[in-house]
Write a protein that holds these residues in place. Structure first.
Motif, short mmCIF file in Angstrom:
data_model
loop_
_atom_site.label_atom_id
_atom_site.label_comp_id
_atom_site.label_asym_id
_atom_site.label_seq_id
_atom_site.Cartn_x
_atom_site.Cartn_y
_atom_site.Cartn_z
N ILE A 455 1.20 -1.31 -0.13
CA ILE A 455 0.23 -0.35 0.69
C ILE A 455 1.01 1.06 -0.10
CG2 ILE A 455 -2.00 1.00 1.16
CD1 ILE A 455 -2.59 -1.30 2.74
N ALA A 456 0.64 2.21 -0.88
CA ALA A 456 1.25 3.29 -1.45
C ALA A 456 1.14 4.50 -0.39
CB ALA A 456 1.89 3.54 -2.87
N TYR A 457 1.98 4.94 0.14
CA TYR A 457 1.91 6.64 0.75
C TYR A 457 0.96 6.69 0.04
CZ TYR A 457 1.47 10.11 4.24
OH TYR A 457 1.50 10.91 4.80
N PRO A 458 -0.10 7.81 0.44
CA PRO A 458 -1.30 8.92 -0.50
C PRO A 458 -0.51 10.01 -0.96
CG PRO A 458 -1.91 8.90 1.85
CD PRO A 458 -0.71 7.98 1.63
N TRP A 459 0.95 10.25 -1.74
CA TRP A 459 1.44 11.35 -2.38
C TRP A 459 0.76 12.52 -2.53
CZ3 TRP A 459 0.06 14.02 -6.91
CH2 TRP A 459 -1.57 13.35 -7.61
N TRP A 460 -0.15 13.01 -3.01
CA TRP A 460 -1.28 14.19 -3.03
C TRP A 460 -1.34 14.99 -1.18
CZ3 TRP A 460 -3.19 9.82 -3.65
CH2 TRP A 460 -3.96 8.54 -2.44
N LYS A 461 -0.59 13.60 -0.43
CA LYS A 461 -0.80 14.51 1.50
C LYS A 461 0.13 14.20 1.58
CE LYS A 461 -5.21 12.17 2.60
NZ LYS A 461 -5.96 11.23 3.65
N HIS A 462 1.77 13.65 0.72
CA HIS A 462 2.69 14.65 1.85
C HIS A 462 3.43 15.95 0.43
CE1 HIS A 462 6.52 14.26 2.55
NE2 HIS A 462 6.47 13.36 2.65
N PRO A 463 4.54 16.85 1.90
CA PRO A 463 5.03 17.85 1.12
C PRO A 463 5.78 17.99 -0.22
CG PRO A 463 5.34 17.74 3.24
CD PRO A 463 4.29 16.76 2.89
N GLU A 464 6.67 16.47 -0.45
CA GLU A 464 7.09 15.87 -1.09
C GLU A 464 6.83 15.67 -2.07
OE1 GLU A 464 10.74 14.84 0.81
OE2 GLU A 464 11.45 17.07 1.81
N GLY A 465 5.51 14.92 -2.14
CA GLY A 465 4.41 13.62 -3.20
C GLY A 465 5.38 12.19 -2.56
N SER A 466 5.92 12.58 -1.71
CA SER A 466 6.53 10.82 -1.66
C SER A 466 6.09 10.76 0.40
CB SER A 466 7.10 10.44 -1.92
OG SER A 466 9.04 11.32 -1.51
N GLY A 467 6.20 9.35 0.76
CA GLY A 467 6.09 8.94 1.80
C GLY A 467 6.46 7.39 2.00
N PRO A 468 6.37 6.73 3.27
CA PRO A 468 6.98 5.55 3.66
C PRO A 468 5.70 4.49 3.21
CG PRO A 468 6.17 6.65 5.53
CD PRO A 468 6.45 7.36 4.75
N THR A 469 5.91 3.22 1.97
CA THR A 469 5.40 1.88 1.55
C THR A 469 5.52 1.27 2.95
OG1 THR A 469 6.62 2.64 -0.94
CG2 THR A 469 4.96 0.79 -0.26
N ARG A 470 4.14 0.55 2.59
CA ARG A 470 3.66 -0.37 3.50
C ARG A 470 3.84 -1.45 2.45
NH1 ARG A 470 -1.23 2.15 7.67
NH2 ARG A 470 -0.06 4.31 8.01
N ASP A 471 4.22 -2.86 3.63
CA ASP A 471 4.16 -3.69 2.67
C ASP A 471 3.31 -5.07 4.07
OD1 ASP A 471 5.11 -3.70 0.56
OD2 ASP A 471 7.02 -4.14 0.71
N TYR A 472 2.86 -4.81 4.07
CA TYR A 472 1.68 -5.89 4.98
C TYR A 472 1.36 -7.31 4.46
CZ TYR A 472 -0.86 -2.30 6.34
OH TYR A 472 -1.23 -0.72 7.35
N TYR A 473 1.47 -8.07 5.71
CA TYR A 473 1.58 -9.59 5.82
C TYR A 473 0.45 -10.22 6.79
CZ TYR A 473 5.90 -9.34 3.98
OH TYR A 473 7.01 -8.98 2.85
N ARG A 474 0.01 -11.75 6.30
CA ARG A 474 -0.87 -11.83 6.60
C ARG A 474 0.09 -13.27 8.23
NH1 ARG A 474 -6.36 -14.02 4.92
NH2 ARG A 474 -5.08 -14.10 2.86
N VAL A 475 -0.55 -13.43 9.02
CA VAL A 475 0.83 -14.35 9.90
C VAL A 475 0.04 -15.56 10.88
CG1 VAL A 475 2.73 -12.82 9.03
CG2 VAL A 475 1.65 -12.58 11.18
N GLU A 476 0.64 -16.54 10.68
CA GLU A 476 0.42 -16.99 12.00
C GLU A 476 1.18 -17.98 12.55
OE1 GLU A 476 -2.57 -21.19 11.87
OE2 GLU A 476 -2.68 -20.35 10.43
#
Length: 507
Positions: A455-476
């Motif tokens: 899930i990418a960071y919403p670039w339109w909300k960041h002053p520089e147009g970028s932000g940290p990306t999230r990599d989600y895992y479902r784990v057991e």
């Protein structure tokens, strides 16, 4: 008009002795001034507005009590609500008066003007309040006639204009003692001599200009009632009457193409007490049986059970909040397996309050913590209620919250941690899936994982147009517990040491 209302309110509540001279006082500019008097004190020549010291100079035994304006206003409001037995247009006015607009109501109550006035006076006396009644075409004229004890507005003294002592004295010096003396004179010279307020006030008192009555409560769009020749005292019979009234309201609502969201029942007891019951519906409703069931639920949940006393002589059902309701048709496409959850939601709303029942509402955001929000059932923009026919027709896609295939476990947990909680994770490679993590002082060894879901960071909300990306895992883990973890930031591209978080826990 209630001439001794503040004093009689204290007497009826047992806060002052009856047949005793006493005054209700208030401190103004450092001095105690009389705001109201008991009937016994008025008979001794005292008047409101006097200083307490001057009054006690005339009547040494005069008692003094604090003037409780808020308590007076509350009791006056209750009396106004009780007067809704005659008309829905009731207002409280100063000084301590009740205004009733009975236009078109005489046939409904089965009384004429004289009978209604006598019945109203008798009910007020039963509560311990003396009353003076008067009838007129406008509220201002009726109130003034009641205050000064006149039947004809033309016989009112010039003091009824309430324009100040100087104006009143000037009118009397000119030989104008009553309003009838002013009625035959042109308004322009009066306005030039005594001010522009005089013609307007005079027109209101002489029934030439109607100020209109602002009722204490707005008139509901749908209102039905039942009057009984013999008082009703059984709760079981009360519920049957409510069901019958709901049937009458259903016909009126169907004509309007609406359903009710809020229903109110007013129970007018023979001694003047008015009990009010209200229920809310999650969605527009007009089914009589369902409405009666909701009121049965409300009566059963009352902390103080209903006390019919000597019985109710009038029961009124009002639909104070209406919304559009489409006529549902049972057709070939209706899914008989869908269970209607509306009755359950309505019962929960009656038991716990309508604002306590909330549903998930999708939002136009792809970050999980912003993808949905709680909204009250039936609120504007909340969408259809799940399990109802409306929800079956809506087919609103929730793209921001992916759905698993049939039989698969959920892709995301129902409840999320706010904010996500930091965890320590071990992985085979820095940008690989987690193998072990520590959370709340306990270590978890991962047996299975699925992902990543990026899930990418919403670039339109960041002053520089970028932000940290999230990599989600479902784990057991080895014990079968399932978690939702994400790595915050892409390794070497966005962060040299990305952190891990737990965002939710599967049930």
């Amino acid at each position: 008009m209630l001439p001794f209302f503040p004093a009689e309110r204290r007497i009826s509540a047992g806060l002052a002795p009856p047949d005793t001279s006493f005054a209700l006082i208030e401190k103004q500019r450092g001095a105690l001034r009389i705001m109201a008097l008991s009937p016994a004190a008025c008979r001794l020549g005292l008047a409101p507005g006097m200083m307490l010291a001057d009054a006690r100079a005339q009547v040494p035994e005069l008692l003094g009590f604090p003037h409780e304006e808020e308590a007076d206003r509350a009791v006056l409001t209750r009396l106004a609500l009780a007067c809704e037995i005659y008309t829905p247009l009731v207002a409280a006015a100063q000084p301590y008066a009740l205004l009733l607009d009975c236009t078109g109501c005489f046939d409904a109550v089965g009384m004429d003007e004289a009978q209604l006035g006598e019945d109203l006076t008798r009910r007020l006396v039963r509560h311990g309040f003396q009353a003076r009644t008067a009838w007129a075409a406008t509220p201002d004229a009726a109130l003034a006639c009641a205050v000064y004890g006149q039947d004809n507005p033309h016989d009112l003294p010039v003091e009824a204009l309430e324009l100040g002592a100087e104006v009143h004295q000037a009118l009397r010096r000119s030989g104008l003692m009553v309003l009838g003396d002013l009625a035959c004179r042109p308004s322009a010279p009066l306005a030039a001599r005594f001010g522009t307020a005089l013609p307007m006030r005079l027109a209101a008192l002489l029934e030439e200009q109607d100020r209109r009555l602002t009722p204490l409560r707005s008139v509901p769009p749908v209102r039905v009632e039942r009057r009984f020749p013999e008082p009703l005292a059984l709760v079981d019979t009360l519920l049957k009457v409510i069901a019958d009234l709901a049937g009458e309201a259903e016909a009126l609502l169907a004509e309007r193409g609406e359903g009710g969201r809020r229903f109110e029942v007013l129970l007018f007891r023979t001694d003047g007490h008015v009990a009010q019951l209200a229920v809310d519906s999650a969605l527009p409703l007009r089914d009589p049986a369902a409405i009666a069931d909701l009121f049965g639920e409300r009566i059963a949940s009352l902390a103080d059970p209903l006390d019919p006393g000597f019985g109710y002589d009038v029961i009124r059902l009002a639909v104070s909040h209406c919304e559009a309701l489409e006529q549902e048709q049972s057709g070939f496409t209706e899914d008989k397996r869908v269970k209607d959850t509306l009755p359950l939601l309505n019962r929960l709303a009656v038991r716990f309050g309508a604002d306590s029942i909330r549903l998930f509402h999708p939002r136009n955001a792809h970050l999980p913590e912003y993808a949905a929000s709680f909204m009250p059932v039936g609120a504007p923009g909340s969408g259809p209620v799940p399990g109802t026919a409306a929800s079956g027709r809506a087919e609103a896609a929730m793209d921001t919250w992916p759905e698993p295939e049939c039989g698969e476990p959920p892709l995301r947990p129902l409840f999320l941690f706010d904010p996500p909680q930091r965890v320590q994770v071990m992985a085979q490679v820095p940008d690989g899936p987690p193998r072990r993590f520590q959370w709340r002082g306990k270590s978890y060894r991962i047996s299975f994982y699925e992902g990543p879901e990026r899930i990418a960071y919403p670039w339109w909300k960041h002053p520089e147009g970028s932000g940290p990306t999230r990599d989600y895992y479902r784990v057991e883990d080895e014990q079968g517990h399932r978690f939702w973890l994400f790595r915050h930031g892409l390794y070497e591209r966005e962060s040299d040491h990305p952190h891990w978080y737990i965002h939710g826990q599967f049930a």
